[in-house]
Structures are given as C-alpha cells and as structure tokens.
Design a protein around this motif. Structure first.
Motif, mmCIF file in Angstrom:
data_model
loop_
_atom_site.group_PDB
_atom_site.id
_atom_site.type_symbol
_atom_site.label_atom_id
_atom_site.label_comp_id
_atom_site.label_asym_id
_atom_site.label_seq_id
_atom_site.Cartn_x
_atom_site.Cartn_y
_atom_site.Cartn_z
ATOM 1 N N ASP A 1 0.810 -1.215 0.000
ATOM 2 C CA ASP A 1 0.000 0.000 0.000
ATOM 3 C C ASP A 1 0.846 1.269 0.000
ATOM 4 O OD1 ASP A 1 -2.291 -1.540 0.098
ATOM 5 O OD2 ASP A 1 -2.412 -1.464 2.284
ATOM 6 N N GLU A 2 2.012 1.178 0.593
ATOM 7 C CA GLU A 2 2.889 2.343 0.697
ATOM 8 C C GLU A 2 3.555 2.622 -0.641
ATOM 9 O OE1 GLU A 2 3.258 4.159 3.537
ATOM 10 O OE2 GLU A 2 1.785 2.841 4.465
ATOM 11 N N GLU A 3 3.761 3.900 -0.925
ATOM 12 C CA GLU A 3 4.471 4.258 -2.147
ATOM 13 C C GLU A 3 5.938 3.904 -1.987
ATOM 14 O OE1 GLU A 3 5.586 8.198 -4.752
ATOM 15 O OE2 GLU A 3 3.732 8.194 -3.588
ATOM 16 N N ILE A 4 6.492 3.256 -2.995
ATOM 17 C CA ILE A 4 7.901 2.881 -2.974
ATOM 18 C C ILE A 4 8.720 4.075 -3.439
ATOM 19 C CG2 ILE A 4 9.656 1.341 -3.937
ATOM 20 C CD1 ILE A 4 7.463 -0.782 -4.216
ATOM 21 N N THR A 5 9.678 4.476 -2.607
ATOM 22 C CA THR A 5 10.546 5.600 -2.918
ATOM 23 C C THR A 5 11.789 5.092 -3.636
ATOM 24 O OG1 THR A 5 9.782 6.769 -0.942
ATOM 25 C CG2 THR A 5 11.841 7.538 -1.936
ATOM 26 N N ALA A 6 12.021 5.573 -4.837
ATOM 27 C CA ALA A 6 13.193 5.170 -5.615
ATOM 28 C C ALA A 6 14.467 5.623 -4.917
ATOM 29 C CB ALA A 6 13.121 5.767 -7.013
ATOM 30 N N VAL A 7 15.516 4.832 -5.049
ATOM 31 C CA VAL A 7 16.819 5.152 -4.478
ATOM 32 C C VAL A 7 17.790 5.379 -5.635
ATOM 33 C CG1 VAL A 7 18.706 4.325 -3.029
ATOM 34 C CG2 VAL A 7 16.343 3.728 -2.449
ATOM 35 N N PRO A 8 18.316 6.605 -5.772
ATOM 36 C CA PRO A 8 19.240 6.899 -6.878
ATOM 37 C C PRO A 8 20.466 5.986 -6.844
ATOM 38 C CG PRO A 8 18.572 8.913 -5.764
ATOM 39 C CD PRO A 8 18.070 7.767 -4.931
ATOM 40 N N ASN A 9 20.893 5.557 -8.004
ATOM 41 C CA ASN A 9 22.094 4.736 -8.178
ATOM 42 C C ASN A 9 22.029 3.386 -7.466
ATOM 43 O OD1 ASN A 9 23.387 6.800 -9.723
ATOM 44 N ND2 ASN A 9 23.842 7.855 -7.808
ATOM 45 N N GLY B 1 2.898 -6.071 -8.424
ATOM 46 C CA GLY B 1 3.521 -5.673 -7.171
ATOM 47 C C GLY B 1 2.525 -5.338 -6.080
ATOM 48 N N GLN B 2 1.557 -6.211 -5.853
ATOM 49 C CA GLN B 2 0.518 -5.951 -4.865
ATOM 50 C C GLN B 2 0.898 -6.362 -3.442
ATOM 51 O OE1 GLN B 2 -2.809 -8.074 -6.504
ATOM 52 N NE2 GLN B 2 -3.248 -6.478 -7.980
ATOM 53 N N ARG B 3 1.886 -7.230 -3.296
ATOM 54 C CA ARG B 3 2.255 -7.734 -1.974
ATOM 55 C C ARG B 3 3.767 -7.634 -1.786
ATOM 56 N NH1 ARG B 3 -2.012 -11.236 -0.311
ATOM 57 N NH2 ARG B 3 -1.359 -10.770 1.805
ATOM 58 N N ILE B 4 4.171 -7.614 -0.525
ATOM 59 C CA ILE B 4 5.589 -7.623 -0.172
ATOM 60 C C ILE B 4 5.810 -8.770 0.804
ATOM 61 C CG2 ILE B 4 7.461 -6.394 0.998
ATOM 62 C CD1 ILE B 4 6.049 -3.763 0.112
ATOM 63 N N VAL B 5 6.768 -9.636 0.473
ATOM 64 C CA VAL B 5 7.177 -10.687 1.390
ATOM 65 C C VAL B 5 8.423 -10.176 2.099
ATOM 66 C CG1 VAL B 5 8.026 -13.052 1.616
ATOM 67 C CG2 VAL B 5 6.257 -12.532 -0.068
ATOM 68 N N VAL B 6 8.283 -9.860 3.393
ATOM 69 C CA VAL B 6 9.413 -9.376 4.179
ATOM 70 C C VAL B 6 10.224 -10.596 4.601
ATOM 71 C CG1 VAL B 6 10.130 -8.083 6.212
ATOM 72 C CG2 VAL B 6 8.071 -7.392 4.957
ATOM 73 N N LEU B 7 11.521 -10.568 4.300
ATOM 74 C CA LEU B 7 12.388 -11.705 4.557
ATOM 75 C C LEU B 7 12.908 -11.715 5.987
ATOM 76 C CD1 LEU B 7 14.388 -11.587 1.207
ATOM 77 C CD2 LEU B 7 12.425 -13.047 1.783
ATOM 78 N N ALA B 8 12.918 -12.895 6.589
ATOM 79 C CA ALA B 8 13.329 -13.044 7.983
ATOM 80 C C ALA B 8 14.838 -12.934 8.160
ATOM 81 C CB ALA B 8 12.836 -14.389 8.524
ATOM 82 N N VAL C 1 16.821 -3.368 -7.046
ATOM 83 C CA VAL C 1 16.224 -2.574 -5.965
ATOM 84 C C VAL C 1 15.158 -1.640 -6.537
ATOM 85 C CG1 VAL C 1 16.646 -0.888 -4.146
ATOM 86 C CG2 VAL C 1 18.307 -2.717 -4.560
ATOM 87 N N GLU C 2 13.900 -1.916 -6.169
ATOM 88 C CA GLU C 2 12.772 -1.064 -6.584
ATOM 89 C C GLU C 2 12.807 0.251 -5.834
ATOM 90 O OE1 GLU C 2 9.755 -0.965 -8.712
ATOM 91 O OE2 GLU C 2 11.126 -2.389 -9.584
ATOM 92 N N GLY C 3 13.258 0.192 -4.575
ATOM 93 C CA GLY C 3 13.302 1.365 -3.716
ATOM 94 C C GLY C 3 13.119 0.961 -2.270
ATOM 95 N N VAL C 4 12.596 1.895 -1.466
ATOM 96 C CA VAL C 4 12.381 1.635 -0.044
ATOM 97 C C VAL C 4 10.975 2.064 0.362
ATOM 98 C CG1 VAL C 4 14.828 1.817 0.608
ATOM 99 C CG2 VAL C 4 13.398 3.864 0.611
ATOM 100 N N VAL C 5 10.461 1.431 1.409
ATOM 101 C CA VAL C 5 9.182 1.815 2.016
ATOM 102 C C VAL C 5 9.364 1.836 3.525
ATOM 103 C CG1 VAL C 5 7.724 0.884 0.179
ATOM 104 C CG2 VAL C 5 8.283 -0.540 2.130
ATOM 105 N N ASP C 6 8.456 2.509 4.182
ATOM 106 C CA ASP C 6 8.427 2.549 5.640
ATOM 107 C C ASP C 6 7.388 1.542 6.114
ATOM 108 O OD1 ASP C 6 8.142 3.068 8.327
ATOM 109 O OD2 ASP C 6 7.918 5.228 8.104
ATOM 110 N N LEU C 7 7.845 0.448 6.717
ATOM 111 C CA LEU C 7 6.939 -0.544 7.287
ATOM 112 C C LEU C 7 7.036 -0.479 8.802
ATOM 113 C CD1 LEU C 7 7.458 -3.696 5.009
ATOM 114 C CD2 LEU C 7 5.577 -2.072 4.986
#
Length: 138
Positions: free
Chosen positions: A37-45, A78-85, A50-56
């Motif tokens: 649901d959160e907008e993914i923020t692109a990370v330059p370079n 890209g509807q879901r995110i699997v957070v890796l342990a 890497v799609e970017g970062v989100v705040d979870l």
C-alpha cells in the motif's frame, strides 16, 4: 548458495506469483507478508533489482524486484511484499500469495537449480520454481 538437504523430511514453502508464473521460498525465510500500500521511494544509483524503499511500521525496508535477479521477462503488479526473515529490512515485491505447500526433498527437481533457484516442484498441473531469496539480493 544453500542446498536442500536430501531427506524425507517435509519443508513448508510459500507459493507466490510473479506475472503468470509461480515461485516459492522456504517459509522459515518469511517474516511477514504485507500489502504493498505504501508508495515505494526510488533510491538513486541503486542496484537494478532494488525497486526502492518503504516505511513498514517505522522501519526502512528495501524492496527487491525478484524478476530482475531471476531474469524473468514479465510485468508484475507488485501488490504484496514478502518481508524476509534472514535479510534485515528487505522484502520481495510480488503479485500474490497462493498457499503454503509441504514439500519433500524427493519432489524437488534439482537438475534445474541455478545461482538463484533450488529447483522446480511439480504441483498438480503446474511447475513452481523454488527461489533462494539471499541470491536475489545482488
């Protein structure tokens, strides 16, 4: 790259989709599954995967597009995110989660394994590629 230990023990895997294809990862490598649901923020370079970062929940989580490392030519929603342990603050951007499967090592065709996959599992009338998440991170 870790290898599946050959035994008759069952391993639980999470089946998910990227486009029309099915993939899975060992369930012990999944911390949580969240809606993207959160907008993914692109990370330059950043690296290509890497799609970017989100705040979870107050934690910066790096979002990886597995299609890049898997060299899969598909468009994901890209509807879901699997957070890796095992990978602090890292998640895989996927289309959907389908089920948790119990798999024996005998059911895994390791002849198709690669740097990013453990092999292929036949589930009913389709194939599911077993992905090694740490290999997707570049």
């Amino acid at each position: 790259m870790s290898r599946l230990i050959m035994s008759n023990e069952d391993t639980s895997v999470l089946e998910f989709s990227l486009g029309d294809d099915r993939y899975c990862i060992d369930i012990t490598q999944v911390e949580e599954i969240v809606d993207a649901d959160e907008e993914i923020t692109a990370v330059p370079n950043a690296a290509p995967e890497v799609e970017g970062v989100v705040d979870l929940r107050g934690e910066t989580t790096t979002i990886i597009d597995p299609t890049v490392a898997l060299d899969v030519d598909t468009t994901t929603s890209g509807q879901r995110i699997v957070v890796l342990a095992d990978e602090d603050g890292t998640g895989l951007l996927i289309d959907d989660v389908h089920q948790v499967l119990s798999v024996t090592s005998a059911a895994v065709d390791e002849s198709t394994s690669s740097a990013t996959t453990r092999g292929v599992i036949r589930v009913d009338d389709r194939f599911v590629v077993w992905v090694e998440p740490s290999a997707l991170l570049g």
